[in-house]
Scaffold this motif. Structure first.
Motif, PDB file in Angstrom:
ATOM      1  N   VAL A   4      -2.052   4.951  -6.063  1.00 45.52           N
ATOM      2  CA  VAL A   4      -0.948   4.512  -5.216  1.00 45.52           C
ATOM      3  C   VAL A   4      -1.135   5.015  -3.795  1.00 45.52           C
ATOM      4  CG1 VAL A   4       1.543   4.683  -4.826  1.00 45.52           C
ATOM      5  CG2 VAL A   4       0.662   4.330  -7.144  1.00 45.52           C
ATOM      6  N   LEU A   5      -1.475   6.269  -3.653  1.00 49.43           N
ATOM      7  CA  LEU A   5      -1.668   6.840  -2.320  1.00 49.43           C
ATOM      8  C   LEU A   5      -2.837   6.165  -1.599  1.00 49.43           C
ATOM      9  CD1 LEU A   5      -1.116  10.633  -3.107  1.00 49.43           C
ATOM     10  CD2 LEU A   5       0.485   9.042  -2.004  1.00 49.43           C
ATOM     11  N   ARG A   6      -3.905   5.881  -2.318  1.00 49.84           N
ATOM     12  CA  ARG A   6      -5.066   5.230  -1.715  1.00 49.84           C
ATOM     13  C   ARG A   6      -4.721   3.818  -1.254  1.00 49.84           C
ATOM     14  NH1 ARG A   6      -8.151   1.665  -3.914  1.00 49.84           N
ATOM     15  NH2 ARG A   6      -7.482   2.217  -6.033  1.00 49.84           N
ATOM     16  N   LEU A   7      -4.017   3.067  -2.089  1.00 52.20           N
ATOM     17  CA  LEU A   7      -3.640   1.694  -1.729  1.00 52.20           C
ATOM     18  C   LEU A   7      -2.732   1.674  -0.509  1.00 52.20           C
ATOM     19  CD1 LEU A   7      -3.043   0.205  -5.284  1.00 52.20           C
ATOM     20  CD2 LEU A   7      -4.723  -0.630  -3.614  1.00 52.20           C
ATOM     21  N   GLU A   8      -1.804   2.617  -0.434  1.00 56.69           N
ATOM     22  CA  GLU A   8      -0.912   2.663   0.719  1.00 56.69           C
ATOM     23  C   GLU A   8      -1.687   2.995   1.989  1.00 56.69           C
ATOM     24  OE1 GLU A   8       2.400   2.596   3.244  1.00 56.69           O
ATOM     25  OE2 GLU A   8       1.830   1.585   1.376  1.00 56.69           O
ATOM     26  N   ALA A   9      -2.645   3.891   1.900  1.00 52.33           N
ATOM     27  CA  ALA A   9      -3.468   4.219   3.072  1.00 52.33           C
ATOM     28  C   ALA A   9      -4.280   3.004   3.510  1.00 52.33           C
ATOM     29  CB  ALA A   9      -4.391   5.399   2.749  1.00 52.33           C
ATOM     30  N   GLU A  10      -4.832   2.262   2.546  1.00 54.42           N
ATOM     31  CA  GLU A  10      -5.598   1.055   2.864  1.00 54.42           C
ATOM     32  C   GLU A  10      -4.707  -0.002   3.518  1.00 54.42           C
ATOM     33  OE1 GLU A  10      -7.345  -0.238  -0.763  1.00 54.42           O
ATOM     34  OE2 GLU A  10      -8.808   1.412  -0.866  1.00 54.42           O
ATOM     35  N   ARG A  11      -3.512  -0.147   2.986  1.00 56.18           N
ATOM     36  CA  ARG A  11      -2.590  -1.144   3.537  1.00 56.18           C
ATOM     37  C   ARG A  11      -2.237  -0.806   4.978  1.00 56.18           C
ATOM     38  NH1 ARG A  11       2.273  -1.971   5.091  1.00 56.18           N
ATOM     39  NH2 ARG A  11       2.805   0.233   4.799  1.00 56.18           N
ATOM     40  N   GLN A  12      -1.893   0.453   5.238  1.00 55.19           N
ATOM     41  CA  GLN A  12      -1.493   0.853   6.581  1.00 55.19           C
ATOM     42  C   GLN A  12      -2.640   0.707   7.578  1.00 55.19           C
ATOM     43  OE1 GLN A  12       0.450   4.631   6.934  1.00 55.19           O
ATOM     44  NE2 GLN A  12       1.857   4.269   5.230  1.00 55.19           N
ATOM     45  N   GLU A  13      -3.832   1.077   7.162  1.00 58.66           N
ATOM     46  CA  GLU A  13      -4.981   0.976   8.059  1.00 58.66           C
ATOM     47  C   GLU A  13      -5.266  -0.469   8.442  1.00 58.66           C
ATOM     48  OE1 GLU A  13      -9.752   2.161   8.240  1.00 58.66           O
ATOM     49  OE2 GLU A  13      -8.553   2.598   6.455  1.00 58.66           O
ATOM     50  N   ALA A  14      -5.198  -1.357   7.461  1.00 65.55           N
ATOM     51  CA  ALA A  14      -5.470  -2.773   7.732  1.00 65.55           C
ATOM     52  C   ALA A  14      -4.361  -3.400   8.557  1.00 65.55           C
ATOM     53  CB  ALA A  14      -5.639  -3.530   6.419  1.00 65.55           C
TER      54      ALA A  14
END
Length: 582
Positions: free
Chosen positions: A510-520
């Motif tokens: 979950v934390l990884r997906l949220e970081a990926e979403r925010q970066e993109a």
């Protein structure tokens, strides 16, 4: 863009379509103008029942669906006029006998007469099994007597009927010798010489909250006499002795009567998908010029996050509908789409997802354009106004979800195979594989506990999976891949609680997906690159705020002045604002 899309865009930018609704027109004049436009599109070959699956070359169906989507982005009222006519026409063509098809098929395909689809009733709504309108066989004169037994049984929201409808296809219960034989379709002429026929009352289902040019009426029948030939007789008839005969068992007749709805639900879905892309294109052009705190709006990270989130939903709806069109074409090779419950469930999920997302995308893009986005001439506000109701018509999204889960559970193995194919190869994007597992977890919840909140989440997950599978297989360019990754992460995160409970995700995921979403989401991009990904025909982007000199033109128009064309801006004229060709 396909060649057919280019041809349609050219037609929609021509003089017959220059203004969606002229500012000095009444609702009646606007509705009559929209009907004339519908006939122009029909004559030009962009819209007819001959292009439905099962009637023409099925390989051309995706192109037909795309053109219907752009018509809906131009004006949902225009799309609805065409759809109201076509679904009524399909009710006849699907249930009529050979003689009836030969008699009435040409007037349907050429719009020689305007057809209306009269299924819903005030109390029945989306629950068409409860319709109360009756057509009673009278053995003395071998006629049918069409009646509305109570006010709640009046046919309501009947598109095309209020001023112009010539014929209604009426869903009613056939009563023969005192026995209710169940649901049947009847061809019911409404007018002769422009006058409503005796025994028929057509009242106003207006004013509505939107879609104002699709003239809607309330139909009530009082002992209206019909010839026996009004009964669609492909699978039902009354013989010379007054005996009812049908090849279908009584419980099957209702399901057969609903066969036409598979197509109907694709049209608001594809219109909502294309309307979202149009709104995002208008917003992108505006944001490249409009400045806030000394910087164009696209220079602000939070603004980019909101815009790319909206664009992701818009593109997802596009790819989900493309996937559904191809699935429908492929499955039509094995049998008529009307009886395909797996296809019906998939299309219901696509309809729910696309129309539900349109409400959010159109509201977000309107807000991203500030007060200027609220101007009627800026396209987004009218789209937001009209498409809000798309979650209800063509089948209420919640009701469709209940029906779709029932069909999916009834044919679980075949439905699972369809989802597996839509998701793409097993070594595809990790987010797609996780979302595929989430679809199973949510359907298991429905199976265990019955329809409810999990049903709504499941329909969204299926829509998202259809979108991601198709998008991942066709994505091109850095920005396209970035938007895909952002949308995929957002989809999985939306279902994070389900995924955590089912062991599909853990906390680190979950934390990884949220970081990926925010970066993109917040990374810079060029306006031209996003416009290229959205792929909206230039001819359809007519909003004043989408022009580089919108400020000068807006002020000049506000003061009733004229302004010279901007240098290098294609398609500009000196006239402004209410003229789409400006």
């Amino acid at each position: 863009m396909t060649q057919r899309e280019k041809e349609l865009a050219h037609l929609l930018s021509g003089p017959e379509f220059a203004t969606v609704r002229p500012v000095d027109q009444s609702v009646l004049d606007y509705s009559l103008l929209t009907l004339r436009r519908a006939r122009i599109l029909n004559r030009a070959g962009f819209s007819s029942n001959a292009q439905w699956l099962g009637r023409g070359d099925r390989t051309r169906f995706p192109d037909f669906l795309r053109t219907m989507g752009w018509i809906g982005a131009y004006d949902l009222s225009l799309l609805n006029v065409l759809v109201s006519h076509q679904i009524a026409g399909d009710a006849l063509l699907s249930h009529a006998g050979p003689v009836q098809v030969r008699s009435y098929g040409p007037e349907i395909d050429g719009m020689g007469k305007v057809y209306c689809f009269a299924a819903s009733e005030l109390h029945a709504g989306s629950d068409l099994k409860r319709v109360l309108t009756t057509a009673t066989y009278n053995p003395q004169d071998r006629q049918l007597v069409l009646s509305t037994p109570e006010p709640a049984a009046s046919k309501v929201w009947i598109g095309n009927s209020l001023h112009s409808g010539d014929v209604a296809m009426v869903l009613a219960r056939l009563v023969v010798a005192g026995r209710d034989e169940g649901h049947h379709w009847f061809r019911v002429p409404l007018r002769a010489g422009g006058k409503v026929l005796a025994g028929i009352s057509i009242g106003r289902a207006e004013p509505k909250g939107g879609v104002t040019a699709n003239q809607t009426g309330v139909l009530t029948f009082t002992d209206h006499r019909l010839p026996l030939s009004a009964l669609m007789n492909r699978w039902a008839s009354i013989d010379a002795d007054g005996v009812y005969r049908s090849a279908l068992a009584r419980h099957r007749r209702f399901e057969e009567c609903l066969a036409t709805f598979t197509h109907e639900r694709l049209f608001p879905s594809v219109g909502a998908a294309h309307a979202q892309r149009l709104a995002c294109a208008v917003t992108t052009r505006f944001a490249a010029v409009k400045r806030a705190f000394g910087t164009p709006l696209l220079g602000h990270a939070h603004y980019r996050t909101r815009l790319t989130t909206a664009a992701g939903r818009a593109l997802a709806s596009r790819y989900a509908l493309e996937a559904l069109a191809d699935i429908a074409v492929e499955r039509a090779a094995d049998g008529p789409p009307a009886g395909d419950q797996v296809l019906h469930a998939l299309i219901s999920c696509g309809k729910s997802g696309s129309t539900g997302d349109a409400r959010h995308t159109l509201a977000e893009t309107r807000e991203l354009c500030g007060g200027l986005g609220y101007h009627d001439a800026n396209q987004i506000a009218p789209l937001l106004h009209d498409y809000e109701v798309a979650v209800t018509f063509g089948g209420d999204n919640t009701v469709l979800g209940y029906q779709a889960t029932r069909y999916a559970l009834r044919q679980r193995a075949e439905f699972d195979r369809a989802l597996d194919a839509a998701a793409g190869p097993a070594d595809g994007p990790d987010a797609v594989r996780k979302l595929r597992a989430i679809c199973d977890a949510l359907l298991d919840q429905v199976d265990a506990h019955g329809p409810g909140e999990a049903t709504t989440r499941w329909t969204r997950a299926v829509h998202q999976l259809l979108a991601l599978g198709r998008w991942a297989a066709t994505v091109d360019g850095p920005l396209g891949r970035r938007l895909l990754g952002q949308y995929a992460a957002s989809c999985v995160l939306e279902h994070a609680l389900t995924a955590l409970a089912a062991g599909i995700l853990d906390r680190d995921d979950v934390l990884r997906l949220e970081a990926e979403r925010q970066e993109a989401a917040g990374a810079p991009f060029e306006a031209g690159d996003l416009l290229e990904v959205l792929a909206v025909p230039d001819e359809l982007i007519t909003a004043p705020i989408a022009r580089p000199d919108f400020a000068e033109r807006h002020v000049a128009a506000a003061h009733g002045g004229r302004i010279l064309a901007a240098v290098g801006a294609p398609g500009y004229r000196e006239e402004f604002v209410h003229d789409r060709s400006a």
